[in-house]
Design an enzyme around this catalytic site. Structure first.
Site, PDB file in Angstrom:
ATOM      1  N   ARG A 123       0.826  -1.220   0.000  1.00  0.00           N
ATOM      2  CA  ARG A 123       0.000   0.000   0.000  1.00  0.00           C
ATOM      3  C   ARG A 123       0.857   1.267   0.000  1.00  0.00           C
ATOM      4  NH1 ARG A 123      -5.325   0.299   1.930  1.00  0.00           N
ATOM      5  NH2 ARG A 123      -6.326  -1.707   1.798  1.00  0.00           N
TER       6      ARG A 123
ATOM      7  N   ARG B 230      -3.111   7.281   1.299  1.00  0.00           N
ATOM      8  CA  ARG B 230      -3.506   8.515   1.986  1.00  0.00           C
ATOM      9  C   ARG B 230      -2.450   9.135   2.877  1.00  0.00           C
ATOM     10  NH1 ARG B 230      -8.889   5.752   3.899  1.00  0.00           N
ATOM     11  NH2 ARG B 230      -7.300   4.141   3.895  1.00  0.00           N
TER      12      ARG B 230
ATOM     13  N   ARG C 207      -6.563  12.317  -5.358  1.00  0.00           N
ATOM     14  CA  ARG C 207      -7.768  11.574  -4.982  1.00  0.00           C
ATOM     15  C   ARG C 207      -8.988  12.493  -4.937  1.00  0.00           C
ATOM     16  NH1 ARG C 207     -11.738   9.395  -3.364  1.00  0.00           N
ATOM     17  NH2 ARG C 207     -12.006   7.809  -1.767  1.00  0.00           N
TER      18      ARG C 207
ATOM     19  N   ASP D 217      -7.194  -2.022  -6.963  1.00  0.00           N
ATOM     20  CA  ASP D 217      -7.678  -2.637  -5.725  1.00  0.00           C
ATOM     21  C   ASP D 217      -8.090  -4.068  -6.012  1.00  0.00           C
ATOM     22  OD1 ASP D 217      -8.399  -1.668  -2.822  1.00  0.00           O
ATOM     23  OD2 ASP D 217      -9.915  -3.115  -3.417  1.00  0.00           O
TER      24      ASP D 217
ATOM     25  N   TYR E  85     -15.191 -10.386   0.926  1.00  0.00           N
ATOM     26  CA  TYR E  85     -15.855  -9.101   0.662  1.00  0.00           C
ATOM     27  C   TYR E  85     -17.147  -9.305  -0.130  1.00  0.00           C
ATOM     28  CZ  TYR E  85     -11.653  -6.954   2.482  1.00  0.00           C
ATOM     29  OH  TYR E  85     -10.639  -6.580   3.321  1.00  0.00           O
TER      30      TYR E  85
END
Ligand code: CP3
Length: 354
Positions: A36, A40, A49, A86, A162
């Site tokens: 990652r 952010r 973003r 992702d 998920y």
């Protein structure tokens, strides 16, 4: 399905440090990248973003996604770029409703049978994912001769959590009830994910990915027999099919939370390297895993938030304990948004200069 008991010999030849280690070479200074690494904690990520409609829009705009992929490399000079995308683009391309809500993470319309999905349409699937392939193309073109490009996907079990839970889960009660109660029915979903994920990764390879990482982030929540059936077997099958296509692209498998099943997984899954999560003791890993194949990991991402002496001690220990064999330095899980940039700078300084 023929299980590969031994890690196959490599037929690729690389001069990039990451590729050399994946061929089994031990380097005095291990190459590194961070799971990652784009995200952010970087102000330049937050800026870009905010210009995208939402997170999936960012993943599907090759100009933006390629830029975000390269941002951490400009600051820190990692040995690899990892495609910015992702793991949940697969359910999206299979026709499931997927959204990323601010402050809530991913939200999916949960499925309870493979029949809740439309019949797999290869052409539509690749059409939906074609912006990702274009991102791979663009990033590969802009990398120098030392930096490798990693493509990735989620492993079937992790992606299925998920799809069935409808998002992040605390106890995985829904998916386990299905998998334990009706394993043959559940396996149809796993098989669909094996097929589609193999195709997706194969296309990433065709567009320039030089290494593939399979993220099985929730590998650690199953009981032993189900770990073998729904974690080990699907990873092994994807790897077997990709290696049939090409032996030039090494694969890193990351069965997070596999615990004492790590060595069996490393021996049997056929990957060229294994990602260690934070909880794996590195002296044990040197003995039990690194003798089978190269290892990657495993600084606690929160040690990178804490920084200072604590981080330096943990880092020294990892480097020392894994120094007798092929090692790729990484975190034991993804970097978190509150990570101070100065701590990453300090980490990189130590990795490069000692
Ligand atoms: O490593 C990289 O820099 C490449 C990009 C990447 C992302 N997600 C971007 C992302 C990779 C490799 C992933 C993998 C991923 N995605 C995993 C496996 C690794 C792991 O962390 O266990 C998983 C489980 C996901 C699913 C996912 N995506 C969740 C649970 C979330 C929400 C949590 C969060 O951090 O917000 C995401 C969103 C996501 N994926 C973000 C990024 C940068 C943050 C979204 C934003 O910018 O708002």
């Amino acid at each position: 399905m023929t299980p590969s008991k031994q890690t196959e010999k490599q037929t690729f030849s690389g001069t990039k440090p990451l590729l050399r280690v994946l061929q089994g070479e031990r380097l005095a200074r291990p190459p590194f990248w961070l799971m990652r690494q784009a995200g952010r904690y970087l102000p330049e990520y937050r800026e870009l973003r905010s210009k995208a409609r939402d997170f999936l829009d960012l993943c599907f705009r090759p100009d933006m996604a390629a830029e975000v992929t390269l941002q951490p490399l400009r600051r820190f000079g990692m040995d690899a770029a990892i495609l910015f995308s992702d793991i949940l683009v697969i359910p999206y391309a299979l026709g499931q409703k997927v959204e990323f809500q601010e402050g809530r993470g991913p939200v999916l319309e949960p499925i309870s049978s493979v029949d809740d999905l439309a019949v797999f349409d290869e052409e539509k699937f690749h059409q939906k994912l074609s912006p990702v392939y274009e991102t791979v193309n663009r990033v590969r073109e802009s990398l120098d001769e030392k930096t490798a490009l990693i493509g990735f996907a989620g492993s079937p079990w992790t992606v299925a959590t998920y799809m069935v839970e409808g998002g992040t889960s605390r106890d995985f009660a829904k998916i386990k009830t299905w998998a334990y109660g009706d394993p043959d029915g559940f396996e149809k979903l796993i098989n669909l994910l094996v097929d589609s994920t193999t195709q997706y990764l194969s296309a990433q390879i065709d567009h320039g990915a030089e290494v593939i990482q399979l993220f099985d982030s929730w590998a650690g929540v199953l009981s032993e027999p189900f770990f073998r059936r729904f974690v080990l077997a699907p990873n092994r099958e994807i790897i077997r099919r990709l290696r049939q296509k090409t032996t030039a692209v090494p694969i890193i498998a990351f069965p997070r939370g596999a615990g004492t099943l790590y060595p069996e997984f490393a021996r049997e899954c056929g990957a060229q390297a294994i990602g260690l999560d934070t909880t794996v003791p590195t002296l044990w890993a040197a003995e039990e895993i690194q003798k089978i194949c190269p290892v990657q990991g495993n600084l606690d991402p929160i040690a990178l938030v804490a920084g200072g002496d604590m981080m330096r001690r943990e880092l020294d220990e990892i480097l020392q304990n894994l120094s007798n064999g092929p090692h790729i330095f990484n975190l034991g899980h993804g970097i978190v948004p509150q990570t101070p940039i100065e701590h990453v700078e300090e980490l990189v300084r130590i990795l490069r200069e000692g």
